[in-house]
Write a protein that holds these residues in place. Sequence first.
Motif, PDB file in Angstrom:
ATOM      1  N   ALA A 192      16.511  37.562  39.410  1.00 30.11           N
ATOM      2  CA  ALA A 192      17.441  37.205  40.485  1.00 30.11           C
ATOM      3  C   ALA A 192      18.874  37.169  39.971  1.00 30.11           C
ATOM      4  CB  ALA A 192      17.053  35.852  41.069  1.00 30.11           C
ATOM      5  N   VAL A 193      18.986  36.639  38.761  1.00 25.70           N
ATOM      6  CA  VAL A 193      20.330  36.620  38.171  1.00 25.70           C
ATOM      7  C   VAL A 193      20.846  38.035  37.978  1.00 25.70           C
ATOM      8  CG1 VAL A 193      21.623  35.985  36.116  1.00 25.70           C
ATOM      9  CG2 VAL A 193      19.994  34.378  37.093  1.00 25.70           C
ATOM     10  N   VAL A 194      19.921  38.914  37.462  1.00 28.31           N
ATOM     11  CA  VAL A 194      20.322  40.304  37.235  1.00 28.31           C
ATOM     12  C   VAL A 194      20.669  40.972  38.549  1.00 28.31           C
ATOM     13  CG1 VAL A 194      19.520  42.548  36.458  1.00 28.31           C
ATOM     14  CG2 VAL A 194      19.027  40.516  35.103  1.00 28.31           C
ATOM     15  N   LEU A 195      19.743  40.757  39.564  1.00 31.00           N
ATOM     16  CA  LEU A 195      20.006  41.380  40.868  1.00 31.00           C
ATOM     17  C   LEU A 195      21.287  40.840  41.500  1.00 31.00           C
ATOM     18  CD1 LEU A 195      16.406  41.467  42.366  1.00 31.00           C
ATOM     19  CD2 LEU A 195      17.742  43.393  41.506  1.00 31.00           C
ATOM     20  N   LYS A 196      21.489  39.567  41.283  1.00 34.20           N
ATOM     21  CA  LYS A 196      22.709  38.991  41.848  1.00 34.20           C
ATOM     22  C   LYS A 196      23.953  39.639  41.230  1.00 34.20           C
ATOM     23  CE  LYS A 196      24.909  34.498  42.614  1.00 34.20           C
ATOM     24  NZ  LYS A 196      24.801  33.045  42.397  1.00 34.20           N
ATOM     25  N   LYS A 197      23.856  39.753  39.890  1.00 34.72           N
ATOM     26  CA  LYS A 197      24.984  40.402  39.220  1.00 34.72           C
ATOM     27  C   LYS A 197      25.113  41.861  39.640  1.00 34.72           C
ATOM     28  CE  LYS A 197      24.868  37.442  35.127  1.00 34.72           C
ATOM     29  NZ  LYS A 197      24.675  37.400  33.657  1.00 34.72           N
TER      30      LYS A 197
END
Length: 354
Positions: A273-278
């Motif tokens: 999620a962090v990666v996708l958010k970024k």
Amino acid sequence: MKKIAVLILSLLFAESIISDEIKVHWMYSWMPFTYTIPEGSVGIFYRGAFLKQVYPPGIHGLLLWPITRGMRINVRPQIDIIEDVLCGTKDGLTIKFPRIAVYNQLEKDEVLNIVSNFGEEYDHYLITEPTVQAVTELCTTMTAQEIYIDKFPTINDFLLQQLVEEQVKSNSKLKINKVVVSKPVLPENIRRNYEVIVEEKSKRVAVSETQARKLKEAETEQLERSKKAQTDKMVAEIENEKKLEFEKNQMELEKIRVSARVHKMLEDAEAEAVVLKKKGKAEAYVVQISGEAHANATLLEAIANERLITPLYVQIKQAEAFWKNNNSKIIYFGEKIPESVYPGFISAGDVKNQ
């Protein structure tokens, strides 16, 4: 006379025939002014009344012999035998006890008390007479069958209790140890009948004992089976508990594994999620930049088109379109030429007027 003296001397010193104790007692018993007391007995002396002293075994002098008289009292355990005791039973029969043995002992500290109160023949008053009286009273309360068969094993204890109570009542301190009563003698015809009864009773007892033994064996076998079943049940319960404990441990381990996997998945999801958010932020930024660039390009194009499309440009494009779509190549002329450059711009009324 010489032969008598030789005989006396040989009897006195024949070790294999007479003991030292008997020889000494026999020898001194004929000597004046002496009194011999053998082992196992004590001596008391009477001189108008009993002297207040008990003498131990040995040889004692008698200064006033023959006025003083000595008595030897046995203080060892002894047996008084009472023979041929007759009694009448409750059902009218006369029976005889051929032998009653009373085991007793007189303590040396009680010798003076008993002999002074009951005489040298104390056992006749303290043992024989009470025993005969107790047997007579017992017979009057019991039938011949009860005495001979049913309750005979209890007679010994009954007489023992009666004699002990008699000693307490007379304060004799004579110790009664045991009483043994022989089987009573019945009339011959009655005895045969009772022997048959005893035989039948013995058979019944044997059968009863056999049944009891078999019952006991069956109970023992049943008890062993019950114990084995209980043991097997306990073993099975222990095995089930072990199995349940093992399964419980496996479930706990699986829960731990699942919890670890879920925790890992949550961590991966959070990381993703962090990666996708970024990544989303980056793509949004790119889209934003692209949109802004496209909007700027469109704006520039619109500005360019606005500058390009002039009235003259529009007329040129109209003319090109007209020539391209007009297959008849017909050109109308007249007063309203500016209004009818090509047929699509000429109304129906205007055509009729032409």
